[in-house]
Design an enzyme around this catalytic site. Structure first.
Site, mmCIF file in Angstrom:
data_model
loop_
_atom_site.group_PDB
_atom_site.id
_atom_site.type_symbol
_atom_site.label_atom_id
_atom_site.label_comp_id
_atom_site.label_asym_id
_atom_site.label_seq_id
_atom_site.Cartn_x
_atom_site.Cartn_y
_atom_site.Cartn_z
ATOM 1 N N ASN A 140 13.823 22.539 68.875
ATOM 2 C CA ASN A 140 15.524 22.747 68.988
ATOM 3 C C ASN A 140 16.381 21.505 68.661
ATOM 4 O OD1 ASN A 140 14.477 24.914 70.315
ATOM 5 N ND2 ASN A 140 14.839 24.263 72.597
ATOM 6 N N THR A 193 58.201 38.176 44.558
ATOM 7 C CA THR A 193 57.846 38.165 46.066
ATOM 8 C C THR A 193 57.966 39.834 46.341
ATOM 9 O OG1 THR A 193 60.302 38.559 46.605
ATOM 10 C CG2 THR A 193 59.399 36.314 46.850
ATOM 11 N N HIS A 194 57.083 40.260 47.253
ATOM 12 C CA HIS A 194 56.770 41.955 47.444
ATOM 13 C C HIS A 194 56.302 42.671 46.092
ATOM 14 C CE1 HIS A 194 59.336 41.505 51.120
ATOM 15 N NE2 HIS A 194 59.954 40.782 50.266
ATOM 16 N N SER A 211 32.895 48.634 29.573
ATOM 17 C CA SER A 211 32.825 49.861 29.940
ATOM 18 C C SER A 211 31.562 50.579 29.260
ATOM 19 C CB SER A 211 34.060 50.703 30.031
ATOM 20 O OG SER A 211 33.905 52.273 30.164
ATOM 21 N N LYS A 238 37.709 49.124 26.605
ATOM 22 C CA LYS A 238 37.784 48.376 27.927
ATOM 23 C C LYS A 238 37.257 46.932 27.737
ATOM 24 C CE LYS A 238 38.964 49.823 31.495
ATOM 25 N NZ LYS A 238 38.429 50.802 32.610
ATOM 26 N N ASN A 270 37.010 44.448 30.903
ATOM 27 C CA ASN A 270 37.404 44.253 32.443
ATOM 28 C C ASN A 270 37.297 42.911 33.071
ATOM 29 O OD1 ASN A 270 37.634 47.146 32.383
ATOM 30 N ND2 ASN A 270 35.497 47.425 32.670
ATOM 31 N N GLU A 315 37.087 40.210 39.835
ATOM 32 C CA GLU A 315 37.095 41.136 40.950
ATOM 33 C C GLU A 315 35.928 40.772 41.891
ATOM 34 O OE1 GLU A 315 38.444 44.796 38.110
ATOM 35 O OE2 GLU A 315 36.514 44.628 38.407
#
Ligand code: ARG
Length: 471
Positions: free
Chosen positions: A121, A166-167, A288, A294, A296, A301
């Site tokens: 322990n 923003t947003h 891809s 593609k 990617n 990600e």
């Protein structure tokens, strides 16, 4: 050989071994376990439990074992046969029993003396702290690597202006370097959280025994010092039960992964066909299998995606710990797999973040064009009106109406003729046009922490200097 066979009449079932054994994963602490055992043997000698000769034999055998185990660990990583010290072929329960059994194999009865006054322990609590401490040092270097890559990206594109959002709506233009420096601030806090964690966790449990301390008069201060701890833990119950240091590591990693994930998300968006602000290197992207065109952003990600398992490990350990009575319970063995995985994943993500940043090419023209679109100079117009004595709220309203007019005419604010502007407010004069230029608004924000060329350059040089000092 079980360490606790004496009071048992039959062996463990294979299913029990599957749930109980931690050797498959706690083998990563082999060298820490041996390091702790060497210090323990020295403490036992000073306490009169071992003779100098016995201690020397133990230390010699442990050092030999350390070299063998480190070889075995690296061979295992390379998927090779690790020979005699094959952790996978061992039926030992955990790394502590594995090391002790190997020692007894080498030394016989002298090996059987090492565990005097010690428990797994206090041993596991010590080993895991040593392991975390070593990783704090290497992760620190990884975080510094990302800071360096951000500063390099900022240095390569000191003039570039991108839209600030923003947003996810274009809000105000900012320097690209300002964006880089925002992530530098986040990573600096991650570094300081790692440093704080080290200060709090750097206490040594050895000598706490199973839960109540030990009867042998070992010098706990000397053990702590020898193992690089600032002091011994002050309460034996707490020393063997505390896993705060693992939780903190998981929290620091989670927060930093969250930062990396936002960095990734920004870059995924900047890299999209719709934004087109930057290109990523071939070395950090993939194609891809179906669509030949593609390229990617998989690395980014995965930086975002791996947050799931890291946050999960933090949550898992919090839940594991929450109902445990003092002191040690086997539930606590669940502290390791999530932490080991987290350290690996965080390390990989920090390294790949650096590679992505080093590979990125900013399309400065396209960034500038986007920054100039979306009426991102509307705030400038409102501030201009404030300069003409108009209250800000009224200026805000006038600028809003100017934007409506521009939308109506399908042009930018600065493309509206003065007559149109004056029809909305007679406070607007010819001197408004320079104010509406992209650089003007950006460089007006010449305040500490703002996005003007001057402040950003100053901040960039300051951070380059700080990085040098961290060195
Ligand atoms: N493998 C155990 C762990 O990782 C070590 C401690 C075992 N202690 C015990 N009393 N069974 O937590």
């Amino acid at each position: 050989m079980a360490l606790w066979g004496g009071r048992f009449e039959s062996g463990a079932s294979s299913m029990f071994k599957q749930v109980n054994d931690s050797l498959p994963f706690d083998q990563v602490m082999a060298s820490q376990d041996i390091q702790g055992s060497i210090s323990w043997s020295r403490a036992l000698q000073k306490a009169g439990v071992l003779t100098a000769d016995e201690q020397a034999q133990l230390e010699g055998a442990l050092s030999e074992l350390k070299a063998q185990l480190e070889g075995a660990l690296s061979e295992l990583k390379a998927q090779a046969d690790a020979g005699e010290l094959d952790f996978n072929a061992s039926s030992e329960e955990d790394i502590h029993s594995f090391v002790e059994a190997a020692l007894i194999e080498k030394l016989g009865d002298i090996g059987r003396k090492l565990h005097t006054g010690r428990s797994r322990n206090d041993q596991v609590a010590t080993d895991f702290r040593l392991w975390v401490r070593e990783h704090i040092a290497s992760l620190r270097a990884d975080v510094l690597g990302v800071i360096k890559s951000l500063l390099n990206a900022a240095s390569r594109h000191q003039e570039a202006i991108i839209p600030g959002y923003t947003h996810l709506q274009r809000a105000q233009p900012i320097h690209f370097a300002h964006w880089c420096l925002a992530y530098v601030e986040m990573l600096k806090r991650d570094l300081s959280r790692l440093d704080d964690l080290k200060v709090r966790m750097n206490q040594c449990p050895l000598g706490s025994g199973a839960l109540a301390g030990t009867t042998f008069p070992v010098d706990r201060h000397a053990i702590a010092e020898e193992l690089g701890f600032d002091s011994p833990c002050l309460n034996s119950l707490d020393a063997v039960s505390d896993r705060d240091f693992v939780l903190e590591l998981l929290f620091v990693a989670s927060t930093s992964m969250m930062h990396l994930s936002r960095l990734a998300e920004d870059m995924i968006f900047y890299n999209s066909g719709e934004a087109g602000f930057l290109q990523l290197g071939d070395s950090v992207t993939s194609g891809s299998s179906l669509m030949p065109q593609k390229k990617n952003p998989d690395a980014l990600e995965l930086m975002r995606g791996k947050c799931g398992r890291v946050f999960g490990s933090l949550q898992a350990l919090l839940v594991t710990m929450k109902g445990l009575p003092l002191a040690y319970n086997k539930d606590m063995q669940e502290d390791k797999e999530g932490a080991i995985d987290t350290v690996n994943q965080w390390h990989i993500c920090l390294c790949i973040a650096s590679e992505v940043l080093d590979s990125l090419q900013l399309n400065e023209e396209r960034c500038r064009e986007a920054a100039a679109q979306g009426f991102s100079n509307a705030t400038e117009l409102a501030d201009y009106l404030v300069g003409k004595g108009v209250p800000f709220r009224t200026g805000h309203d006038i600028a809003g109406r100017v934007v409506l007019q521009a939308i109506d005419k399908g042009c930018a604010i600065e493309d509206l003729p003065l007559s149109d502007l004056q029809a909305i407010s007679d406070k607007i004069e010819d001197d408004v046009y320079p104010v509406l230029q992209l650089e003007y608004g950006v460089n007006q924000r010449n305040i500490l922490g703002g996005t003007s060329k001057e402040t950003v350059t100053k901040a960039l040089y300051q951070e380059l200097e700080n990085l040098d000092k961290q060195g």
